[in-house]
Scaffold this active site. Structure first.
Site, short mmCIF file in Angstrom:
data_model
loop_
_atom_site.label_atom_id
_atom_site.label_comp_id
_atom_site.label_asym_id
_atom_site.label_seq_id
_atom_site.Cartn_x
_atom_site.Cartn_y
_atom_site.Cartn_z
N PRO A 142 -9.76 -16.45 -23.01
CA PRO A 142 -10.64 -17.53 -23.45
C PRO A 142 -11.06 -17.38 -24.91
O PRO A 142 -10.96 -16.30 -25.49
CB PRO A 142 -11.86 -17.41 -22.54
CG PRO A 142 -11.42 -16.62 -21.39
CD PRO A 142 -10.30 -15.76 -21.83
N ARG A 143 -11.55 -18.49 -25.44
CA ARG A 143 -11.85 -18.57 -26.87
C ARG A 143 -12.78 -17.47 -27.36
O ARG A 143 -12.51 -16.82 -28.37
CB ARG A 143 -12.50 -19.90 -27.18
CG ARG A 143 -11.52 -21.03 -27.14
CD ARG A 143 -12.15 -22.32 -27.52
NE ARG A 143 -11.17 -23.38 -27.34
CZ ARG A 143 -11.41 -24.66 -27.47
NH1 ARG A 143 -12.62 -25.07 -27.76
NH2 ARG A 143 -10.45 -25.54 -27.29
N ASP A 144 -13.89 -17.31 -26.67
CA ASP A 144 -14.87 -16.35 -27.18
C ASP A 144 -14.28 -14.95 -27.22
O ASP A 144 -14.47 -14.20 -28.17
CB ASP A 144 -16.17 -16.41 -26.35
CG ASP A 144 -15.94 -16.28 -24.87
OD1 ASP A 144 -14.80 -16.51 -24.41
OD2 ASP A 144 -16.89 -15.94 -24.14
#
Ligand SMILES: Cc1cc2nc3c(=O)[nH]c(=O)nc-3n(C[C@H](O)[C@H](O)[C@H](O)COP(=O)(O)OP(=O)(O)OC[C@H]3O[C@@H](n4cnc5c(N)ncnc54)[C@H](O)[C@@H]3O)c2cc1C
Ligand code: HEM
Ligand code: SF4
Ligand code: FES
Lengths: 222, 636, 247
Positions: B329-331
């Protein structure tokens, strides 16, 4: 809903323009008679000229032709004026040749050159043959007006030869852009078709302008 | 003040229906008498303005760009989610709800998040009807793809220009209502202040950006739809004009600001290449499907990427997250990149990037396949960097992207100021501590189209009985005067530094201390630094030109002045939240191998900040999870 | 890198403008063109001069707000890009760069390089939409749309409304812009019911706004950042004629 003025004008220009293009084909094929040897050419050409003058059908077509030229010119003028007003201030630097052709940017100017040509051309022939003004035209052997002679003498004046030939350049340019543009204006938008129409326009313009352009020279050299 | 989120009764599935059954209705003749101001013409603003007008309200809509069509929603590339289950892959409203709640690391309300999923399907119907040319199969049905960390295909898209197409649909609908004379549009108009009369939002002060004139507008209710505020970092994927001024002024007039520090950092943007850089361009996340991310194993390696042999490359995402690898995921992906860059392994001229390499994919799938998939992205990359990514790896870098935080709103999308609503990215509602890809176009749209037009009645029904004030009201006078004072002050400092200088400085502090990873010491320092910077700004900035003309420098200065104050609140919020959740990563709260540690016992709430004369007071909206159990997010 | 900018300066709509020259040093090839102007503006502020006004927002080629005439070309020397996507590496050290605002009677200059393009919005207002209220839509897959139709609608729907087509056109014709929207909506089944009305009303507004007529020079499709094809104008004419004849 009111008719869109600009679309209307443009459609008239395109419609009349196309008609003129058709006319040019007929006009050119007939005028190629002038390329034949003098013996055959003179009589053939004179009888053709007579038919043009006397056949009722062709006569009525010729009136349409005059009307169309006038319409084409008037609407072209109107639209060019409108277009200038839409762009009152020009760029200090404008490299439009990098995104379009010179011709397409100067249809008005080119058209005016053609208009000049048409005026001279009509003065040379139409005024004399149809209106009977100027020098009297003799009859040929069969008794037709000797239009061939008119042509022959005109094209032995080198200035006219040059004028007629040079002005075929703007005509060619005008036709090349005008013909393909007319298709689009009249709503033809098939992509491949348009590519073909662009080629056809080019070939057409080359044939017409060179086709007409060589005549004065040929006659001059006769 | 007790925060009342006004969650309706009943099972999760029934809440929205129950709400609507009980909501007040206003008869059409009366709607005509009611006036609503919508600030913003993005997906949420244009959707709200058009729909409210269709319902019969009189609407005034504002945006700062020259046309409503340019709101930054236009820039969204990837797509919009909806639980249509067209792909027959087991999707459902419930699953979408759960993915969203979990993606947000359980820091959002169940009821809101469920409603987001529930209303997603009719939204797609709506946009198709408005003429959005979504991607289709040969048979004529809609196509879906998968997006960021979910296992179903529920993302609808229109080439790489989904946001543009949705926004243009909303803009069209808005203009339809402008033609019907139900909406009056004010482009090139920036909201500078909010006017509150007797505790209720009644008007706004707007600066006409062409003439510089300050203007007053009055209404029965006011809707803020002003988008994200990540330009506080200066370098972000947002548009240059994106600002926090409208919500910040609302905050200063009494609206609580929720979770201000929750900011999503996007892992695949183009790196900064010079000090003069003004913005970072996003490269679609889809690139991570085929690209492998790596940095050299050797610090400060100066060799060209292609000269570094395979065994001297560190594919750190694959190393750390074997099961999700490059698709983490992005984070997580952003943080991992930062970790490597900070440790000195960054690449590129400013050593601030990592490689995204397609060589393996090209070897395996052939160049044509890669071209088919990403040609426009590779083209865009070349346009911006001049580099051919078929030949050498792309350089990418994390960039500030999306603001999960925003004005605190209840289930009706009303802020803590009665009559003031916030929709779209500028509110804090559904995304929790981290937003899932392709969920925010959705949220902005349903806020504007479906939710607000159904909830605003409850308030407006009461407004019918009240007299609408005129713009001569003393509160208008006061607010306008305050604005005038600020403008004059900025113009008269006549110092030695440009606005951009201060923005760059602010950006550096925020990026360093309040972005991907944060810690107590850093945040405390950042707050002091920003305060100093603020003082310096107010004594040494130089803005030329006057207030009574088109003055882009003044516009920037006013926006920046608000960003500086907002930056302080963001750091304060990040400092207060002593846990790691979603995009908020506190270095003190991590496992041994660097994973986030959420502290549900103490921090299962939404922070809502009240403005208090330059200080901020914390209120907590406790999050209750009735229907799902918060679990640990793991992508190992 | 050092260049000489020659930039159109104009106080406001009612005053006359002129080209002014600025020599700027300290630029790098990586800078975008707009960043170079930003840099120049910072220098101007420090010299106590008013900044140059120019427009932009997204700076990634999608909002359509940027757009100036650079060295004789709309959006600068390359084909099919926006001003914000232009980088200084497209110029050489020592170059002179002439920057002018879009020129068209319907796009009056507001200040320096900023023009008023609201005429585009008013064209859109006259039918650049599908009349359907929120909440009235049928299920999305109920109406099938062949991929080719949807793809070609997308090709034209991509227009960013930047106005480069008008700016580059010798006639300041908005035909490419209007045709893009008309063809987008009229070719989709959802847009059919209002198709005839739409093409007539939008083109009528285009005329009222004072845009010129199309001469098919083709300049617009070369400068259009979205590469929208000029055949769309022909298609618009066809739709117009059809609407007039059968509408
Ligand atoms: C590069 C990028 C890519 C993205 N990709 C995706 C994606 O693929 N999928 C997804 O779901 N989400 C994506 N997002 C997020 C999503 O686009 C936004 O969250 C959403 O569009 C926000 O819509 P909005 O209506 O809230 O705000 P915006 O569209 O930003 O609109 C804000 C409006 O407010 C106006 N405004 C602002 N301040 C003022 C003021 N002071 N006075 C007057 N008017 C003002 C502006 O003029 C504008 O009209 C992306 C975001 C970015 C930046
Ligand atoms: C033999 C004579 C001529 C022929 C065959 C001809 C043909 C055409 C054609 C086919 C077009 C294309 C219409 C379109 O773009 O849709 C055209 C356009 C045009 N013609 Fe002519 N034409 C002739 C003479 C003239 C003359 C004498 C003028 C003089 C003023 C003129 C001015 C124009 C102009 C200005 C246009 C372009 C209008 C625009 O901007 O779109 N033409 N012509
Ligand atoms: S048609 Fe192309 S050039 Fe014209 S406004 Fe649209 S995107 Fe810009
Ligand atoms: S700034 Fe948005 S297209 Fe250039």
């Amino acid at each position: 809903m009111a008719v869109n003025k600009l679309f209307f004008r443009k459609t008239i220009i395109a419609g009349t323009g196309l008609f003129l293009c058709l006319f040019l084909i007929v006009h050119l094929s007939a005028n190629w008679i002038l390329l034949l040897p003098e013996e055959t050419a003179r009589e053939l050409y004179n009888s053709y000229a007579t038919t043009l003058r006397e056949n009722l059908f062709i006569k009525s077509i010729s009136y349409i032709l005059y009307a169309f030229i006038v319409l084409h010119v008037i609407y072209a003028l109107l639209i060019t004026i409108h277009n200038r007003k839409a762009k009152p201030q020009k760029y200090v630097v404008n490299h439009f040749l990098q995104n379009s052709t010179w011709t397409s940017q100067n249809m008005g100017l080119i058209g005016t050159m053609i208009l000049l040509f048409i005026v001279v051309h009509l003065a040379n022939f139409w005024v004399r043959v149809k209106l009977g003004m100027g020098e009297i035209i003799e009859l040929d052997a069969i008794g037709n007006l000797d239009v061939y002679e008119v042509t022959f003498s005109l094209f032995h004046n080198i200035y006219y030869v040059i004028f007629y030939t040079i002005l075929m350049i703007p005509l060619g340019l005008h036709l090349n852009h005008g013909l393909k543009s007319a298709f689009k204006t009249l709503g033809f938008y098939h992509k491949k078709g348009l590519r073909i129409s662009a080629k056809v326009s080019l070939i057409y313009a080359v044939i017409i302008s060179i086709g007409f352009g060589v005549i004065p020279f040929f006659v001059y050299l006769k | 003040m007790k925060l009342d989120s006004k969650i309706p009764e009943g099972r999760l599935e029934d809440k929205w229906r129950n709400y609507q059954i009980k909501a007040q209705l206003i008869n059409p003749a009366n709607k005509k008498k009611l006036n609503v101001i919508v600030v913003g013409s993005g997906l949420s603003g244009a959707g709200a303005a058009a729909t409210l007008a269709e319902l019969g309200y009189d609407v005034q809509c504002f945006c700062y760009q020259d046309s409503a069509r340019r709101a930054h929603s236009v820039a969204a590339q990837g797509g919009i989610n909806a639980a249509k289950n067209y792909q027959h892959d087991g999707d459902s409203v419930w699953r979408m709800f759960y993915d969203t709640l979990k993606g947000g690391d359980f820091r959002s309300r169940e009821a809101n998040t469920y409603r987001l999923a529930e209303l997603s399907a009719p939204l797609i119907d709506h946009f198709v009807q408005q003429g959005v040319p979504f991607a289709r199969e040969y048979g004529g049905v809609l196509v879906n793809r998968s997006f960021g960390g979910v296992q179903v295909q529920r993302t609808f898209y229109a080439r790489g220009q989904t946001g543009q197409q949705l926004l243009l649909a909303a803009y069209s609908q808005l203009y339809k209502m402008i033609r019907a004379k139900k909406v009056k549009m004010f482009p090139r108009s920036e909201m500078i202040d909010l006017v509150v009369i007797d505790g209720k939002a009644k008007g706004i002060i707007v600066r006409d950006l062409v003439t510089g004139e300050l203007k007053r507008y009055v209404a029965d209710a006011i809707v803020l739809a002003t988008g994200g505020y990540s330009r506080v970092f200066r370098l972000s994927t947002l548009a240059i004009g994106c600002n926090g001024s409208a919500i910040w002024k609302a905050h200063k007039r009494g609206a609580f600001f929720a979770a201000p520090s929750f900011t999503q950092i996007h892992p695949t943007a183009l790196p900064q290449t010079s000090e003069a850089q003004s913005k970072l361009t996003l490269m679609s996340e889809s690139l991570r499907n085929d690209g492998r991310i790596w940095v050299p194993k050797k610090k400060e390696d100066i060799r060209k990427a292609n000269d570094i042999p395979e065994k001297e490359r560190d594919y750190y995402l694959e190393r750390r997250y074997p099961s999700f690898g490059n698709l983490a995921p992005r984070d997580i992906a952003s943080r991992a990149a930062k970790e490597r860059i900070d440790a000195g392994y960054g690449v590129g001229r400013l050593k601030n990037a990592v490689y995204l390499d397609f060589r393996h994919a090209i070897d395996k799938l052939g160049i044509q396949t890669i071209k088919d998939r990403y040609e426009n992205l590779f083209g865009m990359y070349k346009k911006i960097t001049g580099i051919d990514a078929y030949k050498e790896p792309m350089q990418i870098s994390p960039a500030a992207h999306f603001s999960m935080g925003g004005l605190w709103v209840d289930y009706e999308l009303m802020t803590t100021i009665p009559g003031l609503y916030a929709v779209g990215e500028c509110n804090f509602s559904d995304h929790g501590a981290n937003r899932l890809g392709a969920n925010s176009l959705l949220q902005a749209s349903i806020d504007g189209y479906f939710i607000l037009p159904n909830t605003i009645n409850n308030y407006l029904a009461g407004a019918l009985e009240e007299d609408i004030p005129t713009t001569d009201h003393i509160e208008f006078e006061k607010a306008e005067k305050e604005v005038r004072v600020i403008i004059d002050r900025v113009l008269n400092i006549n110092g030695t530094k440009t606005v951009d200088h201060f923005h760059r400085e602010l950006g550096k502090v925020m990026w360093q201390e309040c972005a991907m990873s944060r810690n107590k010491k850093g945040l405390e320092k950042a707050i002091l630094q920003i305060k100093t910077l603020k003082d310096e700004f107010w004594s040494d900035v130089k803005v030329t030109g006057s207030g009574n003309e088109l003055n882009t420098e003044l516009e920037k200065a006013l926006r920046l002045a608000d960003f500086m104050e907002m930056g302080i609140l963001m750091c304060t919020d990040a400092l207060e939240r002593e846990e790691s959740c979603g995009a908020h990563f506190r270095e003190e709260f991590q496992t041994e191998d660097g994973e986030a540690v959420r502290v549900d016992e103490n921090y299962s709430y939404v922070s809502a900040w009240e403005y208090d004369e330059g200080d901020f007071k914390l209120h907590k909206e406790e999050l209750e999870f009735e229907f799902v159990q918060p679990s640990v997010r793991s992508y190992k | 890198m050092k260049v000489t900018f020659k930039i159109w300066r104009q106080e406001n709509r009612n005053t006359k403008g002129a080209i002014k020259e600025y020599k700027v040093d300290g630029l790098t090839e990586d800078m975008s063109f707009l960043e170079a102007l930003d840099h120049l503006n910072e220098l101007l502020v420090l010299k106590n001069e008013k900044v140059i006004a120019y427009e932009y927002d997204c700076r990634e080629g999608i909002c359509g707000q940027c757009g100036v005439f650079i060295n004789g070309r709309a959006h600068g020397p390359h084909d099919n890009i926006t001003t914000c996507q232009l980088h200084m590496r497209s110029f050489k050290d020592g170059d002179t760069i002439v920057v002018e605002p879009w020129r068209a009677a319907s796009f009056p200059v507001l200040k320096d390089l900023i023009v008023d393009r609201s005429a585009f919005d008013r064209i859109m207002e006259q039918g650049g939409y599908i009349t359907a209220k929120t909440g009235t839509a049928p299920e999305a897959n109920a109406i099938l749309i062949p991929k080719e139709v949807s793809d070609s609608a997308m090709d034209v729907a991509a227009c960013i409304g930047c106005g480069a087509c008008v700016a580059t056109c010798k006639n300041a014709s908005a035909a490419l812009f209007a045709s893009a929207k008309i063809n987008h909506l009229n070719n989709l089944p959802q847009g059919h019911p209002e198709a005839h009305k739409r093409v007539q009303e939008m083109t009528y507004q285009m005329e009222l706004e004072g845009f010129g007529s199309c001469s098919f020079t083709g300049a617009c499709e070369v400068e259009c950042p979205e590469g929208i094809s000029i055949t769309n104008i022909a298609e618009m004419y066809a739709k117009y004629t059809k609407a007039k004849l059968f509408g």
